[in-house]
Design an enzyme around this catalytic site. Structure first.
Site, PDB file in Angstrom:
ATOM      1  N   ASP A  90       1.029  -1.341   0.177  1.00 24.67           N
ATOM      2  CA  ASP A  90      -0.004  -0.085  -0.074  1.00 24.67           C
ATOM      3  C   ASP A  90       0.804   1.187   0.032  1.00 24.67           C
ATOM      4  O   ASP A  90       1.710   1.487   0.899  1.00 24.67           O
ATOM      5  CB  ASP A  90      -0.847  -0.065   1.177  1.00 24.67           C
ATOM      6  CG  ASP A  90      -1.911   1.068   1.351  1.00 24.67           C
ATOM      7  OD1 ASP A  90      -2.047   1.699   0.057  1.00 24.67           O
ATOM      8  OD2 ASP A  90      -2.978   1.047   2.031  1.00 24.67           O
ATOM      9  N   GLU A 121      -2.274   0.205  -4.417  1.00 26.53           N
ATOM     10  CA  GLU A 121      -2.302  -0.860  -3.662  1.00 26.53           C
ATOM     11  C   GLU A 121      -2.416  -2.127  -4.364  1.00 26.53           C
ATOM     12  O   GLU A 121      -3.219  -2.454  -5.445  1.00 26.53           O
ATOM     13  CB  GLU A 121      -3.066  -0.845  -2.339  1.00 26.53           C
ATOM     14  CG  GLU A 121      -4.424  -0.915  -2.709  1.00 26.53           C
ATOM     15  CD  GLU A 121      -5.408  -1.128  -1.344  1.00 26.53           C
ATOM     16  OE1 GLU A 121      -5.149  -2.067  -0.586  1.00 26.53           O
ATOM     17  OE2 GLU A 121      -6.398   0.012  -1.245  1.00 26.53           O
TER      18      GLU A 121
END
Length: 357
Positions: A8, A104
């Site tokens: 992420d 992500e």
């Protein structure tokens, strides 16, 4: 046992802006629409988050919370170019990649890692390669399923790396605050707090029947994840049937103006993902979940098909008139496109028509 990495990027849009404009480093940066134009925060730097600013917040509210913030209009083409560089690093490691958004993704490294510790080292090297390629930091989580990997990547932000093994998963989840459980939105958190459920240990005491009564099918998912059970596979990218975005609200909303703002924001997010995938949609849908958990959808065909954010938002706003949004508060709102076709086909048609005349 599977070995899953979740990557992420840290405050992605804002970090790109701070990288490219050194004078912004260390300052509260908010990427989104201008407060004067009823804009919405797309993302913000960690300096802005200290003031309570968060994504999906009206820009006017963000300005009140952080008057010294620097507001920047999003440059999605630039962010997409950076995202593509990051994705290239993913595929150097494995072909089993499930992108979740522009910033992500899940990676299944089971085939190239014998142990979770091997996967942890792969994740550390991946963080370094992303930084060397882009100058941006990423947080990483490593575990034996998707839920735990996602939970781990959120645990030490920014630039963190967390490993959750079968041996420490139980203790980790017992101590984890309910608001840190990925998949449990703010409304769900409030509902659990109301019955004195504060952490994973408390959640484990609830029966499947009670959780299902409180949350429907999602309750059964909660029953599993608090025990570290998540069998969802990595879903490789293919041709999607629809592209949508939705948002669970922090509190029930009866304000049509706020709903319109949110739909325009979500429409832009749908458009970005559609353009990333190379699709246009022949139908636009709006989805609402009322405070009584009733879910409704309304759709309309569009001609020509579109992947234009303002257009998707405008159509979604018009579909609100076909719902009870003005009469009943909502807890979730979303929009999307379906009846997808490759964007190139539309361009070919548009080019041929004048030539055939």
């Amino acid at each position: 046992m599977r070995k899953i990495i979740h990557i992420d990027m840290d405050a992605f849009f804002a970090s790109v802006e701070q990288r490219d404009r050194p004078e912004l480093q260390g300052k509260p940066v908010i990427v989104g629409g201008a407060p004067q134009r009823r804009g919405v925060v797309s993302t913000c730097s960690y300096e802005a988050r200290k003031f309570g600013v968060h994504s999906a917040m009206p820009s006017s509210t963000a300005l009140r919370l952080c008057p010294q913030a620097v507001f920047i209009e999003p440059d999605h083409r630039r962010y997409q170019r950076v995202s593509e560089l990051i994705r290239q690093e993913f595929f150097k490691l494995t072909d089993l990649v499930e992108p979740m958004s522009i910033d992500e993704a899940y990676l299944d490294v089971s085939n190239c890692c014998k142990t979770l510790q091997d996967a942890e080292e792969k994740a550390r090297k991946l963080q370094c390669s992303i930084f060397e390629r882009t100058g941006l930091t990423a947080s990483a989580g490593v575990s034996f399923n998707k839920f735990l990997a996602k939970t781990a990547s959120d645990f030490k932000k920014p630039a963190g790396l967390t490993l959750i093994t079968p041996q420490n998963a139980g203790f980790f989840l017992d101590e984890l605050p309910i608001e840190k459980f990925y998949g449990i939105g703010k409304v769900g958190v409030n509902k659990l707090h109301a019955i004195n459920v504060r952490c994973g240990r408390d959640l484990k005491q609830l029966s499947p029947a009670l959780l299902k009564a409180l949350f429907g099918k999602a309750g059964i998912f909660y029953y599993g994840i608090v025990r570290g059970v998540d069998d969802r596979p990595i879903e490789l990218e293919g041709d999607p049937k629809s592209i949508s975005r939705e948002l669970t609200l922090a509190k029930d909303c009866s304000d049509l103006r706020e709903m319109r703002i949110l739909l325009r924001m979500l429409g832009r997010k749908v458009a970005r993902r559609a353009k990333c995938k190379g699709f246009v949609g022949g139908s636009v849908t709006v989805k609402l979940k009322y405070s009584d958990f009733q879910t409704v959808t309304r759709s309309i065909a569009v001609d020509p098909p579109t992947a234009d954010g303002p257009e998707i938002g405008r159509i979604a706003v018009s579909l609100l008139e076909r719902t009870d949004a003005a009469k009943k508060p909502i807890r979730l709102i979303g929009t999307g496109i379906s009846q997808l076709s490759p964007a190139g086909e539309l361009s070919d048609i548009q080019l041929k028509l004048p030539l055939d005349c």
